[in-house]
Design a protein around this motif. Structure first.
Motif, PDB file in Angstrom:
ATOM      1  N   CYS A   1       0.827  -1.207   0.000  1.00  0.00           N
ATOM      2  CA  CYS A   1       0.000   0.000   0.000  1.00  0.00           C
ATOM      3  C   CYS A   1       0.867   1.265   0.000  1.00  0.00           C
ATOM      4  CB  CYS A   1      -0.909   0.035   1.222  1.00  0.00           C
ATOM      5  SG  CYS A   1      -1.893  -1.455   1.473  1.00  0.00           S
ATOM      6  N   ALA A   2       2.079   1.139   0.565  1.00  0.00           N
ATOM      7  CA  ALA A   2       2.963   2.294   0.751  1.00  0.00           C
ATOM      8  C   ALA A   2       3.362   2.947  -0.560  1.00  0.00           C
ATOM      9  CB  ALA A   2       4.207   1.866   1.523  1.00  0.00           C
ATOM     10  N   GLY A   3       3.394   2.199  -1.638  1.00  0.00           N
ATOM     11  CA  GLY A   3       3.762   2.769  -2.928  1.00  0.00           C
ATOM     12  C   GLY A   3       2.875   3.933  -3.343  1.00  0.00           C
ATOM     13  N   CYS A   4       1.615   3.879  -2.988  1.00  0.00           N
ATOM     14  CA  CYS A   4       0.675   4.945  -3.352  1.00  0.00           C
ATOM     15  C   CYS A   4       0.270   5.814  -2.163  1.00  0.00           C
ATOM     16  CB  CYS A   4      -0.582   4.350  -3.979  1.00  0.00           C
ATOM     17  SG  CYS A   4      -0.282   3.507  -5.544  1.00  0.00           S
ATOM     18  N   HIS A   5       0.095   5.192  -1.012  1.00  0.00           N
ATOM     19  CA  HIS A   5      -0.422   5.910   0.159  1.00  0.00           C
ATOM     20  C   HIS A   5       0.674   6.374   1.113  1.00  0.00           C
ATOM     21  CE1 HIS A   5      -4.601   5.142  -0.855  1.00  0.00           C
ATOM     22  NE2 HIS A   5      -4.236   3.916  -1.175  1.00  0.00           N
ATOM     23  N   GLY A   6       1.936   6.046   0.816  1.00  0.00           N
ATOM     24  CA  GLY A   6       3.061   6.445   1.650  1.00  0.00           C
ATOM     25  C   GLY A   6       3.298   5.488   2.799  1.00  0.00           C
ATOM     26  N   THR A   7       4.525   5.476   3.311  1.00  0.00           N
ATOM     27  CA  THR A   7       4.884   4.543   4.373  1.00  0.00           C
ATOM     28  C   THR A   7       4.158   4.834   5.676  1.00  0.00           C
ATOM     29  OG1 THR A   7       6.801   5.880   4.928  1.00  0.00           O
ATOM     30  CG2 THR A   7       7.170   4.034   3.431  1.00  0.00           C
ATOM     31  N   GLU A   8       3.732   6.066   5.867  1.00  0.00           N
ATOM     32  CA  GLU A   8       2.992   6.444   7.077  1.00  0.00           C
ATOM     33  C   GLU A   8       1.501   6.633   6.809  1.00  0.00           C
ATOM     34  OE1 GLU A   8       4.321   6.508  10.166  1.00  0.00           O
ATOM     35  OE2 GLU A   8       6.120   5.738   9.183  1.00  0.00           O
ATOM     36  N   GLY A   9       1.055   6.266   5.607  1.00  0.00           N
ATOM     37  CA  GLY A   9      -0.363   6.367   5.272  1.00  0.00           C
ATOM     38  C   GLY A   9      -0.866   7.786   5.097  1.00  0.00           C
ATOM     39  N   LEU A  10       0.053   8.723   4.820  1.00  0.00           N
ATOM     40  CA  LEU A  10      -0.342  10.132   4.727  1.00  0.00           C
ATOM     41  C   LEU A  10      -0.803  10.550   3.336  1.00  0.00           C
ATOM     42  CD1 LEU A  10       2.449  11.664   6.981  1.00  0.00           C
ATOM     43  CD2 LEU A  10       0.073  11.131   7.584  1.00  0.00           C
ATOM     44  N   GLY A  11      -0.679   9.664   2.357  1.00  0.00           N
ATOM     45  CA  GLY A  11      -1.152   9.952   1.015  1.00  0.00           C
ATOM     46  C   GLY A  11      -0.340  11.036   0.336  1.00  0.00           C
ATOM     47  N   ASN A  12      -0.872  11.534  -0.787  1.00  0.00           N
ATOM     48  CA  ASN A  12      -0.245  12.605  -1.559  1.00  0.00           C
ATOM     49  C   ASN A  12      -1.308  13.259  -2.431  1.00  0.00           C
ATOM     50  OD1 ASN A  12      -0.527  10.946  -3.906  1.00  0.00           O
ATOM     51  ND2 ASN A  12       1.328   9.871  -3.339  1.00  0.00           N
ATOM     52  N   ALA A  13      -0.898  14.037  -3.381  1.00  0.00           N
ATOM     53  CA  ALA A  13      -1.869  14.758  -4.210  1.00  0.00           C
ATOM     54  C   ALA A  13      -2.794  13.820  -4.990  1.00  0.00           C
ATOM     55  CB  ALA A  13      -1.140  15.694  -5.168  1.00  0.00           C
TER      56      ALA A  13
ATOM     57  N   ALA B   1      -5.041  10.063   2.085  1.00  0.00           N
ATOM     58  CA  ALA B   1      -4.424   9.661   3.347  1.00  0.00           C
ATOM     59  C   ALA B   1      -5.306   8.603   4.001  1.00  0.00           C
ATOM     60  CB  ALA B   1      -4.278  10.868   4.265  1.00  0.00           C
ATOM     61  N   LEU B   2      -4.677   7.631   4.623  1.00  0.00           N
ATOM     62  CA  LEU B   2      -5.385   6.574   5.346  1.00  0.00           C
ATOM     63  C   LEU B   2      -5.146   6.681   6.849  1.00  0.00           C
ATOM     64  CD1 LEU B   2      -4.465   3.588   2.998  1.00  0.00           C
ATOM     65  CD2 LEU B   2      -6.500   5.049   2.909  1.00  0.00           C
ATOM     66  N   ALA B   3      -4.047   7.305   7.230  1.00  0.00           N
ATOM     67  CA  ALA B   3      -3.647   7.392   8.634  1.00  0.00           C
ATOM     68  C   ALA B   3      -4.706   8.087   9.474  1.00  0.00           C
ATOM     69  CB  ALA B   3      -2.325   8.153   8.757  1.00  0.00           C
ATOM     70  N   GLY B   4      -5.026   7.476  10.598  1.00  0.00           N
ATOM     71  CA  GLY B   4      -5.942   8.076  11.553  1.00  0.00           C
ATOM     72  C   GLY B   4      -7.416   7.972  11.221  1.00  0.00           C
ATOM     73  N   LYS B   5      -7.754   7.368  10.104  1.00  0.00           N
ATOM     74  CA  LYS B   5      -9.171   7.179   9.753  1.00  0.00           C
ATOM     75  C   LYS B   5      -9.748   6.063  10.626  1.00  0.00           C
ATOM     76  CE  LYS B   5      -8.998   9.746   5.947  1.00  0.00           C
ATOM     77  NZ  LYS B   5      -9.334  11.060   5.835  1.00  0.00           N
ATOM     78  N   ALA B   6     -11.041   6.049  10.770  1.00  0.00           N
ATOM     79  CA  ALA B   6     -11.717   5.028  11.580  1.00  0.00           C
ATOM     80  C   ALA B   6     -11.575   3.655  10.920  1.00  0.00           C
ATOM     81  CB  ALA B   6     -13.186   5.377  11.743  1.00  0.00           C
TER      82      ALA B   6
ATOM     83  N   LYS C   1      -2.088  13.454   9.454  1.00  0.00           N
ATOM     84  CA  LYS C   1      -1.401  14.710   9.225  1.00  0.00           C
ATOM     85  C   LYS C   1      -2.250  15.858   9.775  1.00  0.00           C
ATOM     86  CE  LYS C   1      -0.537  15.388   4.932  1.00  0.00           C
ATOM     87  NZ  LYS C   1      -0.179  15.706   3.548  1.00  0.00           N
ATOM     88  N   GLN C   2      -1.635  16.771  10.462  1.00  0.00           N
ATOM     89  CA  GLN C   2      -2.359  17.906  11.061  1.00  0.00           C
ATOM     90  C   GLN C   2      -2.680  18.961  10.040  1.00  0.00           C
ATOM     91  OE1 GLN C   2      -3.516  17.822  14.115  1.00  0.00           O
ATOM     92  NE2 GLN C   2      -2.497  15.934  14.614  1.00  0.00           N
TER      93      GLN C   2
END
Length: 105
Positions: A37-49, A53-58, A104-105
């Motif tokens: 998943c990291a290839g598209c969503h990033g290693t920390e799940g923060l996504g990009n343009a 982002a997946l990080a912190g979602k329910a 991400k804040q």
């Protein structure tokens, strides 16, 4: 008759608890599975343009979205293909992992 009802209730309770335990996601197992998943969503799940982002979602929301991609109810060529081989437990584990990450804040 009373004992049969009690026995049936006990079996249903045990099976219900086992089903809940199985459905719970394992963060560490999800982290191990998330490398693709990291290839598209990033290693920390923060996504990009281009990718959300997946990080912190329910976790329940993430799991349902993955199930929808797997079933084809939600269409995205790459996501539909990525979800096909995943088991229900894989989905729960990934959802638990991404839910555990700081958004991400």
């Amino acid at each position: 008759m009373k004992y049969r009802v009690l026995a049936l209730a006990t079996v249903c309770t045990v099976l219900g608890v086992a089903a809940v335990a199985h459905a719970a996601g394992d963060v560490n197992a999800g982290k191990a599975k998330a490398s693709t998943c990291a290839g598209c969503h990033g290693t920390e799940g923060l996504g990009n343009a281009q990718n959300p982002a997946l990080a912190g979602k329910a976790a329940p929301q993430l799991a349902q979205q993955m199930r929808d991609y797997k079933s084809g109810a939600r269409q995205h060529l790459m996501m539909n293909q990525m979800m096909k081989p995943l088991s229900e437990q894989d989905i729960e584990n990934l959802a638990a992992y991404y839910a555990s990450l700081k958004a991400k804040q």
